[in-house]
Scaffold this active site. Structure first.
Site, PDB file in Angstrom:
ATOM      1  N   ASP A  10      -6.202  -4.143  -4.462  1.00 49.44           N
ATOM      2  CA  ASP A  10      -5.274  -2.666  -4.644  1.00 49.44           C
ATOM      3  C   ASP A  10      -4.377  -3.435  -5.305  1.00 49.44           C
ATOM      4  O   ASP A  10      -3.693  -3.992  -5.080  1.00 49.44           O
ATOM      5  CB  ASP A  10      -5.236  -1.708  -3.030  1.00 49.44           C
ATOM      6  CG  ASP A  10      -4.899  -0.780  -3.578  1.00 49.44           C
ATOM      7  OD1 ASP A  10      -5.041   0.236  -4.147  1.00 49.44           O
ATOM      8  OD2 ASP A  10      -3.311   0.225  -2.951  1.00 49.44           O
ATOM      9  N   SER A  11      -3.542  -1.564  -5.575  1.00 50.13           N
ATOM     10  CA  SER A  11      -2.122  -2.605  -6.514  1.00 50.13           C
ATOM     11  C   SER A  11      -1.455  -2.211  -5.733  1.00 50.13           C
ATOM     12  O   SER A  11       0.094  -2.557  -5.531  1.00 50.13           O
ATOM     13  CB  SER A  11      -2.120  -1.058  -7.591  1.00 50.13           C
ATOM     14  OG  SER A  11      -2.139   0.062  -6.304  1.00 50.13           O
ATOM     15  N   CYS A  73      -9.012   0.802  -4.795  1.00 47.72           N
ATOM     16  CA  CYS A  73      -8.264   0.987  -5.591  1.00 47.72           C
ATOM     17  C   CYS A  73      -7.960   2.225  -6.454  1.00 47.72           C
ATOM     18  O   CYS A  73      -9.353   2.635  -7.488  1.00 47.72           O
ATOM     19  CB  CYS A  73      -7.094   0.388  -6.924  1.00 47.72           C
ATOM     20  SG  CYS A  73      -5.938   1.180  -8.056  1.00 47.72           S
ATOM     21  N   THR A  75      -7.372   4.166  -9.056  1.00 47.51           N
ATOM     22  CA  THR A  75      -7.417   4.002 -10.255  1.00 47.51           C
ATOM     23  C   THR A  75      -7.625   2.912 -11.519  1.00 47.51           C
ATOM     24  O   THR A  75      -8.119   2.663 -12.362  1.00 47.51           O
ATOM     25  CB  THR A  75      -5.496   3.855 -10.733  1.00 47.51           C
ATOM     26  OG1 THR A  75      -4.671   4.697  -9.662  1.00 47.51           O
ATOM     27  CG2 THR A  75      -4.888   3.865 -11.439  1.00 47.51           C
ATOM     28  N   GLU A 153       4.649   5.339   0.309  1.00 47.75           N
ATOM     29  CA  GLU A 153       5.601   4.281  -0.094  1.00 47.75           C
ATOM     30  C   GLU A 153       6.950   4.768   1.069  1.00 47.75           C
ATOM     31  O   GLU A 153       7.230   3.546   1.620  1.00 47.75           O
ATOM     32  CB  GLU A 153       5.667   3.742  -1.638  1.00 47.75           C
ATOM     33  CG  GLU A 153       4.143   3.576  -1.824  1.00 47.75           C
ATOM     34  CD  GLU A 153       4.227   1.785  -1.766  1.00 47.75           C
ATOM     35  OE1 GLU A 153       4.636   0.912  -1.901  1.00 47.75           O
ATOM     36  OE2 GLU A 153       2.462   1.601  -1.469  1.00 47.75           O
ATOM     37  N   CYS A 187      -7.448   8.767  -4.024  1.00 48.84           N
ATOM     38  CA  CYS A 187      -6.377   7.554  -3.700  1.00 48.84           C
ATOM     39  C   CYS A 187      -5.865   6.998  -3.106  1.00 48.84           C
ATOM     40  O   CYS A 187      -6.178   7.508  -1.437  1.00 48.84           O
ATOM     41  CB  CYS A 187      -5.374   8.025  -4.162  1.00 48.84           C
ATOM     42  SG  CYS A 187      -3.600   7.156  -4.622  1.00 48.84           S
ATOM     43  N   THR A 188      -6.095   5.567  -2.824  1.00 50.65           N
ATOM     44  CA  THR A 188      -5.455   4.635  -1.211  1.00 50.65           C
ATOM     45  C   THR A 188      -4.750   5.282   0.113  1.00 50.65           C
ATOM     46  O   THR A 188      -5.332   5.172   0.536  1.00 50.65           O
ATOM     47  CB  THR A 188      -5.103   3.872  -1.913  1.00 50.65           C
ATOM     48  OG1 THR A 188      -4.436   3.887  -2.559  1.00 50.65           O
ATOM     49  CG2 THR A 188      -6.063   2.473  -2.196  1.00 50.65           C
ATOM     50  N   HIS A 189      -3.445   5.710  -1.510  1.00 48.19           N
ATOM     51  CA  HIS A 189      -2.554   6.744  -0.317  1.00 48.19           C
ATOM     52  C   HIS A 189      -2.842   7.372   0.917  1.00 48.19           C
ATOM     53  O   HIS A 189      -2.107   8.097   1.590  1.00 48.19           O
ATOM     54  CB  HIS A 189      -1.565   6.460  -1.354  1.00 48.19           C
ATOM     55  CG  HIS A 189      -0.627   5.405  -0.854  1.00 48.19           C
ATOM     56  ND1 HIS A 189      -1.112   4.375  -2.505  1.00 48.19           N
ATOM     57  CD2 HIS A 189       0.307   3.955  -1.814  1.00 48.19           C
ATOM     58  CE1 HIS A 189      -0.942   3.283  -2.657  1.00 48.19           C
ATOM     59  NE2 HIS A 189       1.030   3.626  -1.043  1.00 48.19           N
TER      60      HIS A 189
HETATM   61  N1  DGL Z   1      -3.991   2.090  -5.756  1.00 50.87           N
HETATM   62  C1  DGL Z   1      -3.354   3.249  -6.032  1.00 50.87           C
HETATM   63  C2  DGL Z   1      -5.249   4.485  -6.068  1.00 50.87           C
HETATM   64  O1  DGL Z   1      -6.034   4.454  -5.381  1.00 50.87           O
HETATM   65  C3  DGL Z   1      -2.306   4.111  -5.779  1.00 50.87           C
HETATM   66  C4  DGL Z   1      -1.227   3.454  -6.074  1.00 50.87           C
HETATM   67  C5  DGL Z   1      -0.378   2.750  -8.031  1.00 50.87           C
HETATM   68  O2  DGL Z   1      -0.603   4.136  -8.672  1.00 50.87           O
HETATM   69  O3  DGL Z   1      -0.838   2.340  -8.134  1.00 50.87           O
HETATM   70  O4  DGL Z   1      -5.366   5.196  -7.325  1.00 50.87           O
END
Ligand code: DGL
Length: 271
Positions: A10-11, A73, A75, A153, A187-189
């Site tokens: 993931d990012s 992720c 994205t 975050e 999105c993961t968050h």
């Molecule tokens: N991990 C990213 C996602 O799930 C979210 C955080 C980012 O923008 O890198 O899209």
């Protein structure tokens, strides 16, 4: 082959929501997690940059000898999953397909309406619309929620917090009337905001994309007879600081993470 680890990337920390689900479903699998904390966010970057980062992340996991990759992720999954799979040549699962199917199945029992929530890059890619249309859903609304990632975050979200409520309300109030049957947390968050998102979409069923992807990888490993029965070790790698990762990951998961954390230089993983 069965004993090789599963790779997850993931990012940043967000993919830990998918990792927790994977670990719950497959407690005997070894897992290598990579979080690109030094370069987060991906969701505001161009498709070319996202692709470059995703391929470096994939090369790192391949260097660890993984048997399958879960792209946690949203994205990356929506912008360049095909390129990741072509490079990896092992089973690769993103977060789009399984969550689109689940959201579509729910909507088919109701008004046929699905809401997609994701980063700007995810929404701009149109990947969820394509996947939902493949599942015979055409009443689709999408909303990029760029403030959700920094919100998660920066502090542990609290459903009573005024700033959190203001941001979630800004993004979602318009959709409550539209009454979507399901909303994809693409999105993961976003699973960490589920309680408060639900407050603004009280009649909508929330679908966590990471949890759906964890289920999908389990099914693939079962079918290919690749399940490990004797593992369970998790190793964490980050392009940022290892100590900071441990500290923030524990806050993110609401409990101490169980496994070693090491820093790696992700820029070394070029062609
Ligand atoms: N991990 C990213 C996602 O799930 C979210 C955080 C980012 O923008 O890198 O899209």
């Amino acid at each position: 082959m069965k004993k090789l680890p599963i790779g997850v990337f993931d990012s940043g920390l967000g993919g830990l929501t998918a990792l927790s689900e994977l670990n719950r479903l497959l407690p005997n699998e070894d897992i290598i997690y990579f979080g690109d904390n030094a370069r987060i966010p991906y969701g505001t970057k161009s498709p070319e940059v996202i692709r470059k980062f995703a391929l470096q992340d994939t090369r790192f996991l391949l260097s660890k000898g993984v048997k399958a990759i879960l792209v946690a992720c949203g994205t990356v999954s929506s912008n360049c999953l095909k390129e990741v799979a072509e490079l990896a040549e092992i089973p690769v699962v993103g977060v789009i397909n399984a969550s689109a199917k689940k959201a579509a199945d729910i909507a088919k029992e109701g008004n046929g309406r699905v809401l997609v929530l994701g980063t700007s890059a995810t929404v701009n890619s149109g990947a969820y619309e394509t996947a939902l249309k493949d599942n015979c859903i055409d009443k689709i609304s999408s909303r990029a929620c760029p403030m959700f990632v920094p919100l998660v975050e920066s502090w542990h979200p609290n459903s009573e917090d005024a700033a959190t409520n203001a941001i979630v309300s800004e993004y979602l109030s318009d959709f409550a009337e539209n009454n979507p049957d399901s909303a994809i947390l693409g999105c993961t968050h976003y699973p960490l905001l589920a309680e408060i998102i639900q407050k603004y979409l009280p009649k909508t069923q929330l679908v966590s994309s990471g949890a759906c992807a964890a289920n999908e990888i389990k099914e693939i490993l079962e079918k290919q007879d690749l399940l490990n029965e004797n593992g369970g070790k998790i190793e964490f790698y980050t392009s940022g600081g290892a100590d900071l990762f441990r500290l923030n990951a524990s806050a993110f998961l609401n409990g101490e993470i169980n496994g070693e954390v090491a820093h790696i230089d992700i820029e070394e993983f070029n062609d």
